[in-house]
Design a protein around this motif. Structure first.
Motif, PDB file in Angstrom:
ATOM      1  N   LEU A  60     -23.228  -8.959  60.360  1.00  0.00           N
ATOM      2  CA  LEU A  60     -23.746  -9.914  61.345  1.00  0.00           C
ATOM      3  C   LEU A  60     -22.656 -10.796  61.958  1.00  0.00           C
ATOM      4  O   LEU A  60     -22.590 -10.963  63.178  1.00  0.00           O
ATOM      5  N   ILE A  61     -21.785 -11.363  61.132  1.00  0.00           N
ATOM      6  CA  ILE A  61     -20.841 -12.352  61.669  1.00  0.00           C
ATOM      7  C   ILE A  61     -19.460 -11.776  61.952  1.00  0.00           C
ATOM      8  O   ILE A  61     -18.628 -12.434  62.582  1.00  0.00           O
ATOM      9  N   GLY A  62     -19.182 -10.571  61.483  1.00  0.00           N
ATOM     10  CA  GLY A  62     -17.900  -9.949  61.783  1.00  0.00           C
ATOM     11  C   GLY A  62     -16.772 -10.470  60.907  1.00  0.00           C
ATOM     12  O   GLY A  62     -16.907 -10.560  59.683  1.00  0.00           O
ATOM     13  N   THR A  63     -15.660 -10.841  61.511  1.00  0.00           N
ATOM     14  CA  THR A  63     -14.457 -11.235  60.768  1.00  0.00           C
ATOM     15  C   THR A  63     -14.599 -12.637  60.180  1.00  0.00           C
ATOM     16  O   THR A  63     -14.995 -13.580  60.873  1.00  0.00           O
ATOM     17  N   VAL A  64     -14.256 -12.757  58.896  1.00  0.00           N
ATOM     18  CA  VAL A  64     -14.249 -14.054  58.216  1.00  0.00           C
ATOM     19  C   VAL A  64     -12.895 -14.195  57.530  1.00  0.00           C
ATOM     20  O   VAL A  64     -12.508 -13.358  56.719  1.00  0.00           O
ATOM     21  N   ARG A  65     -12.185 -15.257  57.845  1.00  0.00           N
ATOM     22  CA  ARG A  65     -10.877 -15.486  57.222  1.00  0.00           C
ATOM     23  C   ARG A  65     -11.064 -16.301  55.947  1.00  0.00           C
ATOM     24  O   ARG A  65     -11.497 -17.458  55.997  1.00  0.00           O
ATOM     25  N   ILE A  66     -10.765 -15.674  54.807  1.00  0.00           N
ATOM     26  CA  ILE A  66     -10.932 -16.357  53.526  1.00  0.00           C
ATOM     27  C   ILE A  66      -9.642 -16.382  52.714  1.00  0.00           C
ATOM     28  O   ILE A  66      -9.619 -16.904  51.605  1.00  0.00           O
ATOM     29  N   GLY A  67      -8.557 -15.813  53.242  1.00  0.00           N
ATOM     30  CA  GLY A  67      -7.282 -15.815  52.536  1.00  0.00           C
ATOM     31  C   GLY A  67      -6.804 -17.234  52.268  1.00  0.00           C
ATOM     32  O   GLY A  67      -6.784 -18.074  53.163  1.00  0.00           O
ATOM     33  N   GLY A  68      -6.455 -17.521  51.019  1.00  0.00           N
ATOM     34  CA  GLY A  68      -6.002 -18.844  50.632  1.00  0.00           C
ATOM     35  C   GLY A  68      -7.116 -19.782  50.226  1.00  0.00           C
ATOM     36  O   GLY A  68      -6.856 -20.881  49.710  1.00  0.00           O
ATOM     37  N   LEU A  69      -8.378 -19.395  50.436  1.00  0.00           N
ATOM     38  CA  LEU A  69      -9.516 -20.230  50.058  1.00  0.00           C
ATOM     39  C   LEU A  69      -9.916 -19.970  48.612  1.00  0.00           C
ATOM     40  O   LEU A  69      -9.747 -18.869  48.092  1.00  0.00           O
ATOM     41  N   THR A  70     -10.458 -20.975  47.959  1.00  0.00           N
ATOM     42  CA  THR A  70     -11.059 -20.770  46.648  1.00  0.00           C
ATOM     43  C   THR A  70     -12.384 -20.050  46.828  1.00  0.00           C
ATOM     44  O   THR A  70     -12.892 -19.916  47.951  1.00  0.00           O
TER      45      THR A  70
END
Length: 264
Positions: A60-70
């Motif tokens: 549904l939302i496509g790309t999600v940047r989570i690198g570096g996140l807890t």
């Protein structure tokens, strides 16, 4: 069909995973395998790896940047994008870590347990990782080489492990980053032959002198003379220099000490 689906969900739930509470400080990175679930939205369940760019592709939302996140921050980021896109009003997102390959450090060379080991926290230092790998093997050198990336640029540092403690220099006990490699080279050696009690190769200890090297080989035989020593040393251009060493001279890697016969 419902029975099969229930069994499949049970199997997925049985896979090992680290929750946000267990790894609250863990920063997600490239290569990490995660499981995402949204309460009462089974179609949004996903297992995926974090790409080299630090992002994932989510339904549904496509790309999600989570690198570096807890894990907790990643949950909030996915929930925010689901709300912003008008897909779920109040999503309850859970992100579980299945395999933390992105934040591992490779320990190579002369250690007791070479391999890849995860960073347990954001401040794990070099000596802690060496301890995780079982410590430096008896054949390993006192110094190690750490390579990796810092701020996107290649990083390399040679660190004297013994000097950390002998010289009280804790600043060199650097904090490691995901993707770092630690290499422990074989300890430097010297060779002794001729009229020595125990000819062979030996480890060069810190600040070892010619006299100490001779003692390591058991000293001269009754036919040998410690006053008639010759030292073959490789020069920078590759040629060999023959030296008449003093007892207090320091040994260098790959030196060859020859104990000659006494003339009397």
């Amino acid at each position: 069909m419902r029975v099969l689906i229930a069994l499949l969900l049970a199997c997925l739930s049985a896979l090992p995973a680290w929750s946000a509470n267990q790894y609250a400080d863990y920063p997600l990175g490239p290569g990490d395998l995660i499981r995402i679930q949204v309460f009462q939205n089974p179609d949004l369940a996903l297992e995926t790896r974090v790409a080299e760019s630090g992002s994932i592709t989510y339904p549904l939302i496509g790309t999600v940047r989570i690198g570096g996140l807890t894990l907790e921050a990643a949950e909030k980021q996915i929930a925010k994008q689901l709300v912003d896109g008008g897909f779920v009003k109040q999503p309850q997102v859970t992100v579980a870590l299945l395999a933390n390959r992105g934040n591992q450090v490779a320990v190579l060379g002369q250690v007791n347990r070479p391999g890849r080991f995860p960073l347990d926290n954001l401040t794990m230092r070099l000596t802690e990782m060496l301890a995780t790998a079982g410590g430096i093997a008896p054949t390993g050198a006192d110094s190690v080489i750490v390579t990796g990336l810092r701020a996107g640029k290649p990083f390399r540092k040679e660190i004297d492990i013994a000097g950390l403690f002998l010289s009280n220099n804790p600043d060199d006990d650097i904090v490691l980053a995901g993707g770092d490699s630690i290499y422990v080279h074989r300890a430097p050696v010297f060779y002794i032959y001729g009229e020595a009690q125990r000819p062979g190769s030996y480890r060069i200890e810190r600040n070892m002198t010619v006299q100490q090297a001779l003692a390591q080989g058991g000293g001269p035989t009754p036919r040998g003379s410690e006053k008639r020593l010759r030292l073959n040393r490789r020069k920078p251009d590759g040629s060999i220099a023959e030296i008449a060493p003093e007892a207090s001279d320091l040994m260098q890697p790959d030196d060859v000490l020859y104990v000659r016969e006494s003339i009397f």
